[in-house]
Scaffold this motif. Structure first.
Motif, PDB file in Angstrom:
ATOM      1  N   PRO A 135     -14.803   7.949   4.294  1.00 41.98           N
ATOM      2  CA  PRO A 135     -15.298   7.473   5.667  1.00 41.98           C
ATOM      3  C   PRO A 135     -14.163   7.327   6.430  1.00 41.98           C
ATOM      4  N   PHE A 136     -12.910   7.462   6.462  1.00 43.95           N
ATOM      5  CA  PHE A 136     -11.995   8.178   7.312  1.00 43.95           C
ATOM      6  C   PHE A 136     -12.486   8.764   8.087  1.00 43.95           C
ATOM      7  N   VAL A 137     -12.206  10.027   7.521  1.00 48.83           N
ATOM      8  CA  VAL A 137     -12.872  11.054   7.929  1.00 48.83           C
ATOM      9  C   VAL A 137     -14.358  11.267   9.675  1.00 48.83           C
ATOM     10  N   LEU A 138     -15.581  10.801   8.271  1.00 47.36           N
ATOM     11  CA  LEU A 138     -16.194  10.655   9.021  1.00 47.36           C
ATOM     12  C   LEU A 138     -16.521   9.627  10.340  1.00 47.36           C
ATOM     13  N   PHE A 139     -15.926   8.741  10.106  1.00 52.38           N
ATOM     14  CA  PHE A 139     -15.523   7.644  11.464  1.00 52.38           C
ATOM     15  C   PHE A 139     -15.523   8.477  12.658  1.00 52.38           C
ATOM     16  N   VAL A 140     -13.910   9.689  12.399  1.00 51.48           N
ATOM     17  CA  VAL A 140     -13.325  10.453  13.199  1.00 51.48           C
ATOM     18  C   VAL A 140     -14.525  11.705  13.763  1.00 51.48           C
ATOM     19  N   VAL A 141     -15.051  12.031  12.697  1.00 57.58           N
ATOM     20  CA  VAL A 141     -15.885  13.250  12.733  1.00 57.58           C
ATOM     21  C   VAL A 141     -17.104  11.997  14.673  1.00 57.58           C
ATOM     22  N   TYR A 142     -17.254  11.154  13.507  1.00 64.20           N
ATOM     23  CA  TYR A 142     -17.993  10.966  14.353  1.00 64.20           C
ATOM     24  C   TYR A 142     -18.048  10.238  15.999  1.00 64.20           C
ATOM     25  N   LYS A 143     -16.430   9.461  15.962  1.00 63.36           N
ATOM     26  CA  LYS A 143     -15.573   9.445  17.460  1.00 63.36           C
ATOM     27  C   LYS A 143     -14.787  10.454  18.495  1.00 63.36           C
ATOM     28  N   LEU A 144     -15.489  11.564  17.804  1.00 67.92           N
ATOM     29  CA  LEU A 144     -15.548  12.970  18.068  1.00 67.92           C
ATOM     30  C   LEU A 144     -16.941  13.640  18.649  1.00 67.92           C
ATOM     31  N   TYR A 145     -17.619  13.630  17.712  1.00 70.73           N
ATOM     32  CA  TYR A 145     -18.796  13.579  18.492  1.00 70.73           C
ATOM     33  C   TYR A 145     -19.237  12.868  19.733  1.00 70.73           C
ATOM     34  N   ARG A 146     -18.689  11.191  19.409  1.00 69.58           N
ATOM     35  CA  ARG A 146     -19.293  10.420  20.915  1.00 69.58           C
ATOM     36  C   ARG A 146     -18.348  10.387  21.891  1.00 69.58           C
ATOM     37  N   GLN A 147     -17.066  11.552  21.738  1.00 71.79           N
ATOM     38  CA  GLN A 147     -16.146  11.837  22.467  1.00 71.79           C
ATOM     39  C   GLN A 147     -15.730  10.261  23.191  1.00 71.79           C
ATOM     40  N   ALA A 148     -15.394   9.234  21.950  1.00 67.17           N
ATOM     41  CA  ALA A 148     -15.255   8.537  22.025  1.00 67.17           C
ATOM     42  C   ALA A 148     -12.852   8.594  22.372  1.00 67.17           C
ATOM     43  N   LEU A 149     -12.462   8.987  23.464  1.00 63.22           N
ATOM     44  CA  LEU A 149     -11.322   9.386  22.891  1.00 63.22           C
ATOM     45  C   LEU A 149     -10.865   8.174  23.328  1.00 63.22           C
ATOM     46  N   ASN A 150     -11.241   6.841  23.744  1.00 63.32           N
ATOM     47  CA  ASN A 150     -10.424   5.587  23.585  1.00 63.32           C
ATOM     48  C   ASN A 150     -10.253   5.018  22.628  1.00 63.32           C
ATOM     49  N   THR A 151     -11.022   5.328  20.816  1.00 61.35           N
ATOM     50  CA  THR A 151     -11.602   5.013  20.204  1.00 61.35           C
ATOM     51  C   THR A 151     -10.503   5.644  19.030  1.00 61.35           C
ATOM     52  N   LEU A 152     -10.924   6.935  19.376  1.00 60.27           N
ATOM     53  CA  LEU A 152      -9.436   7.382  18.005  1.00 60.27           C
ATOM     54  C   LEU A 152      -8.173   7.481  18.901  1.00 60.27           C
TER      55      LEU A 152
ATOM     56  N   VAL B 187       0.945  -1.357  -0.062  1.00 54.41           N
ATOM     57  CA  VAL B 187       0.227  -0.156  -0.198  1.00 54.41           C
ATOM     58  C   VAL B 187       0.907   1.157  -0.287  1.00 54.41           C
ATOM     59  N   GLU B 188       0.626   2.137  -0.963  1.00 55.47           N
ATOM     60  CA  GLU B 188       1.636   3.445  -0.774  1.00 55.47           C
ATOM     61  C   GLU B 188       0.531   4.102  -0.040  1.00 55.47           C
ATOM     62  N   VAL B 189       1.339   4.812   1.160  1.00 50.02           N
ATOM     63  CA  VAL B 189       0.756   5.066   2.091  1.00 50.02           C
ATOM     64  C   VAL B 189       0.172   7.038   1.832  1.00 50.02           C
ATOM     65  N   ALA B 190       0.730   8.224   0.498  1.00 51.18           N
ATOM     66  CA  ALA B 190       0.694   9.422   0.008  1.00 51.18           C
ATOM     67  C   ALA B 190      -0.158   8.865  -0.283  1.00 51.18           C
ATOM     68  N   ALA B 191      -0.911   7.890  -1.541  1.00 52.47           N
ATOM     69  CA  ALA B 191      -2.195   7.905  -2.487  1.00 52.47           C
ATOM     70  C   ALA B 191      -2.838   7.623  -1.439  1.00 52.47           C
TER      71      ALA B 191
ATOM     72  N   ASN C 202      -7.318   9.334  -1.452  1.00 51.57           N
ATOM     73  CA  ASN C 202      -7.733   8.830  -1.819  1.00 51.57           C
ATOM     74  C   ASN C 202      -9.136   9.159  -1.300  1.00 51.57           C
ATOM     75  N   PRO C 203     -10.460  10.428  -2.310  1.00 51.71           N
ATOM     76  CA  PRO C 203     -11.363  10.316  -2.009  1.00 51.71           C
ATOM     77  C   PRO C 203     -12.519   9.080  -0.821  1.00 51.71           C
ATOM     78  N   TRP C 204     -11.879   7.542  -1.294  1.00 47.04           N
ATOM     79  CA  TRP C 204     -12.516   6.656  -1.691  1.00 47.04           C
ATOM     80  C   TRP C 204     -11.925   6.200   0.186  1.00 47.04           C
ATOM     81  N   PHE C 205     -11.397   6.215   0.477  1.00 46.51           N
ATOM     82  CA  PHE C 205     -10.877   6.600   1.739  1.00 46.51           C
ATOM     83  C   PHE C 205     -10.467   7.338   2.676  1.00 46.51           C
ATOM     84  N   MET C 206     -10.541   8.216   2.478  1.00 45.09           N
ATOM     85  CA  MET C 206     -10.673   9.238   3.384  1.00 45.09           C
ATOM     86  C   MET C 206     -11.919   9.888   3.464  1.00 45.09           C
TER      87      MET C 206
END
Length: 109
Positions: A37-54, A23-27, A31-35
């Motif tokens: 869902p990943f950003v949505l996951f992080v934002v959801y966990k921030l909203y839920r204040q799930a520091l452990n998961t983050l 896997v190429e990290v920069a690519a 890639n929006p198909w990865f970023m």
């Protein structure tokens, strides 16, 4: 032991370890198909204040990036373990275990 051997054979036959190592990290992080869902996951966990998961997600991403670093590339050269690189790799592994134990068992949400 035969059970574990069959699981290892299954994992090797799928080619997933080769795909992960190539896997190429920069690519990936452009890639929006990865970023998305990943950003949505992080934002959801921030909203839920799930520091452990983050923190554990960040730890997993950091270890994955470290495993592709030049430090890990030069760990084994010509089938021989380079002793000058074992201590830093072991230190990173120990630090990751300490962080994971702290956030999973000592500190809870």
């Amino acid at each position: 032991m035969e059970f574990f051997a069959s699981i290892i054979d299954l994992i090797d036959s799928t080619g997933v370890p080769d795909q992960i190592s190539n896997v190429e990290v920069a690519a990936l992080f452009t890639n929006p198909w990865f970023m998305v869902p990943f950003v949505l996951f992080v934002v959801y966990k921030l909203y839920r204040q799930a520091l452990n998961t983050l923190v554990l997600t960040g730890l997993a991403v950091a270890l994955w990036v470290f495993s592709g670093s030049p430090m890990m590339d030069g760990l084994i050269i010509d089938g021989e373990l380079q002793l000058n690189k074992v201590l830093p790799v072991a230190g990173v592994g120990l630090l990751a275990v300490v962080i994971a134990v702290y956030f999973l068992f000592i500190r809870s949400d």
